[in-house]
Design a protein around this motif. Structure first.
Motif, PDB file in Angstrom:
ATOM      1  N   ILE A  22       0.836  -1.195   0.000  1.00 48.60           N
ATOM      2  CA  ILE A  22       0.000   0.000   0.000  1.00 48.60           C
ATOM      3  C   ILE A  22       0.875   1.250   0.000  1.00 48.60           C
ATOM      4  O   ILE A  22       0.572   2.238  -0.679  1.00 48.60           O
ATOM      5  N   LYS A  50      -6.173   3.259   4.180  1.00 52.37           N
ATOM      6  CA  LYS A  50      -6.476   2.069   3.378  1.00 52.37           C
ATOM      7  C   LYS A  50      -6.079   0.810   4.139  1.00 52.37           C
ATOM      8  O   LYS A  50      -6.780  -0.210   4.093  1.00 52.37           O
ATOM      9  N   SER A  51      -4.971   0.885   4.872  1.00 56.46           N
ATOM     10  CA  SER A  51      -4.540  -0.242   5.695  1.00 56.46           C
ATOM     11  C   SER A  51      -5.602  -0.584   6.744  1.00 56.46           C
ATOM     12  O   SER A  51      -5.925  -1.751   6.971  1.00 56.46           O
TER      13      SER A  51
END
Length: 317
Positions: free
Chosen positions: A54, A245-246
């Motif tokens: 990511i 996003k993680s």
């Protein structure tokens, strides 16, 4: 004929050059970024962001640098050896502020859940029974102060309790060998002790949250960046998006933390399922909300030379 071919070749070359010039602004900047970590489960957002590329997706070339303690990670940040603290105790960051008031910016809060354990055969049944006992705590004045203030708020007589600073690798051995009567510790130390059937919980409840923060999550850890790194607005925007996003991956019901815990922590695999991930936030408003009361307590206790203004510590885009 020759001049016509030359004209065609020149035209094609010109088109290629114009195309490259047009595309160049849209090329993703790649930024080599050194991220300091300690191998604990609260570092999941960093581990997930790294392992799933990511960070690369958002333009970073990440390099993980492992440290044994939170103090070491913040020392490395102060000295310019890393750009980001990927997981560390907030207390160590606050301690750095006395002599280095503008050394970092917080972009994420990692929740922690302390627990209180004793040996199975201990006479201690309730937290009130800690009167006159010896408690093992994490090194550093701030964590010990958390313990004192939490017990005091729980109406425990703390006047003759002795507090022994112990690094995590030594805590269970000291309890087993009766060097201390109880441990006020963080997971997974408690899970390790209880899973071996040698220890039991006096309270698995988050006493810091209950007695110090009116039931709000205890912000025991942080993700932070150096002051210099925080000046790169584009990088900061992308870094926060990467971490968010993680968290999206972690919050999915199908998420399996075991591969990350197995690779990045020293947790015994037999207790993976007993360890609860306490969560995190990378939203500025949420960070301020979660740290406001915490900051008020830090200032009230007078642990630092100057008062902490959390709003100034938290990165603002």
């Amino acid at each position: 004929m020759k001049s016509k071919l030359l004209w065609i070749f020149s035209s094609i070359l010109l088109i290629i050059i114009i195309g490259l010039l047009i595309l160049k602004p849209f090329e993703k900047e790649e930024l080599t970024t050194r991220i300091g970590i300690i191998k604990v489960q609260s570092g999941l957002p960093t581990f997930v962001a790294y392992e799933n590329d990511i960070l690369k997706e958002f333009g970073f070339v990440p390099e993980l640098v492992a440290f044994k303690t939170s103090d070491q990670t913040f020392d490395a940040l102060k000295n310019g050896d890393i750009d980001i603290v990927g997981v560390s105790g907030i207390a160590q960051g606050l301690s750095l502020l006395d002599n280095n008031p503008n050394s970092f910016k917080i972009i994420g809060i990692l929740n922690s859940s302390p627990c209180l354990i004793v040996k199975n055969e201990s006479e201690i049944k309730e937290i009130e029974d800690l009167k006159g006992k010896t408690i093992g705590v994490y090194p550093g004045s701030i964590f010990g102060k958390y313990v004192k203030e939490a017990l005091n708020s729980a109406s425990v007589d703390i006047s003759d309790i002795t507090y022994i600073p112990l690094p995590p690798p030594l805590q269970l051995n000291e309890l087993k060998n009766e060097g201390v009567d109880a441990l006020f510790t963080l997971q997974p130390v408690g899970v390790h002790g209880v899973s071996t059937s040698s220890c039991r919980y006096i309270s698995r409840e988050n006493l810091f949250s209950k007695y110090l923060l009116n039931g709000n999550p205890f912000p025991g850890g942080v993700v932070a960046v150096s002051e210099a790194f925080s000046k790169n607005e584009n990088a900061m925007k992308n870094l926060i998006l990467a971490y968010k996003k993680s968290l999206t991956i972690i919050s999915d019901s199908r998420f399996n933390p075991v591969p990350y815990l197995d690779k990045y922590t020293s947790i015994d695999p037999t207790v993976y399922n007993e360890i609860m991930y306490e969560g995190a936030t990378f939203d500025r408003d949420s960070i301020i909300e979660r740290t406001t009361l915490f900051g008020e307590n830090i200032n009230k206790w007078g642990l630092l030379n100057s008062k902490v203004d959390f709003s100034s510590l938290i990165y603002e885009d």
